[in-house]
Design a protein around this motif. Structure first.
Motif, mmCIF file in Angstrom:
data_model
loop_
_atom_site.group_PDB
_atom_site.id
_atom_site.type_symbol
_atom_site.label_atom_id
_atom_site.label_comp_id
_atom_site.label_asym_id
_atom_site.label_seq_id
_atom_site.Cartn_x
_atom_site.Cartn_y
_atom_site.Cartn_z
ATOM 1 N N GLU A 1 55.935 59.880 56.544
ATOM 2 C CA GLU A 1 54.723 60.603 56.122
ATOM 3 C C GLU A 1 54.067 60.086 54.837
ATOM 4 O O GLU A 1 52.919 60.419 54.558
ATOM 5 C CB GLU A 1 55.061 62.092 55.920
ATOM 6 N N LEU A 2 54.792 59.296 54.036
ATOM 7 C CA LEU A 2 54.263 58.940 52.715
ATOM 8 C C LEU A 2 52.939 58.199 52.794
ATOM 9 O O LEU A 2 52.030 58.465 52.002
ATOM 10 C CB LEU A 2 55.291 58.116 51.932
ATOM 11 N N HIS A 3 52.795 57.301 53.738
ATOM 12 C CA HIS A 3 51.549 56.526 53.842
ATOM 13 C C HIS A 3 50.347 57.450 54.040
ATOM 14 O O HIS A 3 49.316 57.303 53.374
ATOM 15 C CB HIS A 3 51.645 55.520 54.989
ATOM 16 N N ASN A 4 50.477 58.412 54.949
ATOM 17 C CA ASN A 4 49.373 59.350 55.212
ATOM 18 C C ASN A 4 49.070 60.202 53.986
ATOM 19 O O ASN A 4 47.904 60.464 53.663
ATOM 20 C CB ASN A 4 49.718 60.267 56.398
ATOM 21 N N VAL A 5 50.129 60.653 53.307
ATOM 22 C CA VAL A 5 49.933 61.489 52.117
ATOM 23 C C VAL A 5 49.276 60.672 51.003
ATOM 24 O O VAL A 5 48.383 61.165 50.304
ATOM 25 C CB VAL A 5 51.284 62.083 51.656
ATOM 26 N N GLU A 6 49.680 59.414 50.872
ATOM 27 C CA GLU A 6 49.067 58.531 49.876
ATOM 28 C C GLU A 6 47.573 58.363 50.129
ATOM 29 O O GLU A 6 46.763 58.381 49.192
ATOM 30 C CB GLU A 6 49.740 57.150 49.900
ATOM 31 N N LEU A 7 47.216 58.215 51.390
ATOM 32 C CA LEU A 7 45.792 58.077 51.743
ATOM 33 C C LEU A 7 45.016 59.342 51.387
ATOM 34 O O LEU A 7 43.876 59.271 50.925
ATOM 35 C CB LEU A 7 45.642 57.773 53.240
ATOM 36 N N MET A 8 45.630 60.498 51.596
ATOM 37 C CA MET A 8 44.986 61.771 51.236
ATOM 38 C C MET A 8 44.741 61.852 49.732
ATOM 39 O O MET A 8 43.670 62.272 49.290
ATOM 40 C CB MET A 8 45.857 62.951 51.689
ATOM 41 N N VAL A 9 45.745 61.447 48.945
ATOM 42 C CA VAL A 9 45.603 61.467 47.490
ATOM 43 C C VAL A 9 44.504 60.504 47.058
ATOM 44 O O VAL A 9 43.638 60.856 46.241
ATOM 45 C CB VAL A 9 46.942 61.090 46.806
#
Length: 199
Positions: free
Chosen positions: A182-190
């Motif tokens: 999930e980190l990649h998607n969360v990074e994109l959100m940030v």
């Protein structure tokens, strides 16, 4: 100018002219304030020992700006905590500087009601010193940050991160697979949020 004294976490520092520094710092109320430290690059007495570094938790004595657009004039700075553990590991220091950037972009001058932002920053810097997996801590910080900013709604998979205090971030290492997924998607959100936070 009235006299002020408070504790701050330094977010950014910029050289100004020959010997001055301009500093952005976050107060315990979550307010971002700007300071000019005159002669800071020359004065070892008032600002010695590398006290004016981003991520440092400090006490500032200053003359408060009276007009909008003016800078507060820093008179004295003493170190409370330099989070020394961050400087022994490149990945930890890089992460800490990224966290400072995130907080700097969303914090605002005049905002006296964002104690949560100051606490989030302080707890994250402290946790980074002893982190055993910086990617787990990054996910932990991102989710708390996005939730506080009202960007995401809490989803079931986020529960371990949102329920755990940042001080106990190392206990989340058994959720590393979730971080990998999930980190990649969360990074994109940030990234997307920060790009639009200043507009």
């Amino acid at each position: 100018m009235t006299q002020g004294k408070d504790r701050f976490i330094i977010l950014r520092k910029m050289k100004y002219g020959e010997a001055d520094l301009i500093l952005h710092a976050l107060s315990p109320r979550g307010e971002k304030l700007s300071f000019i430290a005159r002669g800071a690059l020359r004065s070892k007495k008032r600002f010695g020992g590398g006290v004016l570094e981003p991520s440092h938790f400090v006490t500032f004595t200053y003359k408060a700006a009276t007009d909008e657009g003016q800078l507060n004039v820093l008179q004295e700075a003493t170190l409370v905590n330099d989070f020394a553990g961050l400087r022994h590991d490149y990945d930890k220091l890089e992460f800490a500087l990224h966290v400072l950037e995130c907080v700097s972009k969303v914090s605002q001058e005049g905002d006296q009601n964002s104690e949560f932002l100051f606490n989030l920053l302080g707890h994250t810097l402290k946790a980074a010193e002893t982190s055993t997996d910086i990617l787990v801590l990054k996910m932990h910080f991102y989710l708390k940050f996005l939730l506080q900013q009202g960007v995401v709604n809490a989803e079931p998979w986020m529960a371990p991160f949102l329920k755990t205090n940042l001080a106990d971030s190392n206990s989340l290492v058994n959720h590393r697979q979730l971080v990998d997924e999930e980190l990649h998607n969360v990074e994109l959100m940030v990234k997307h949020y920060l790009q639009h936070a200043m507009i």
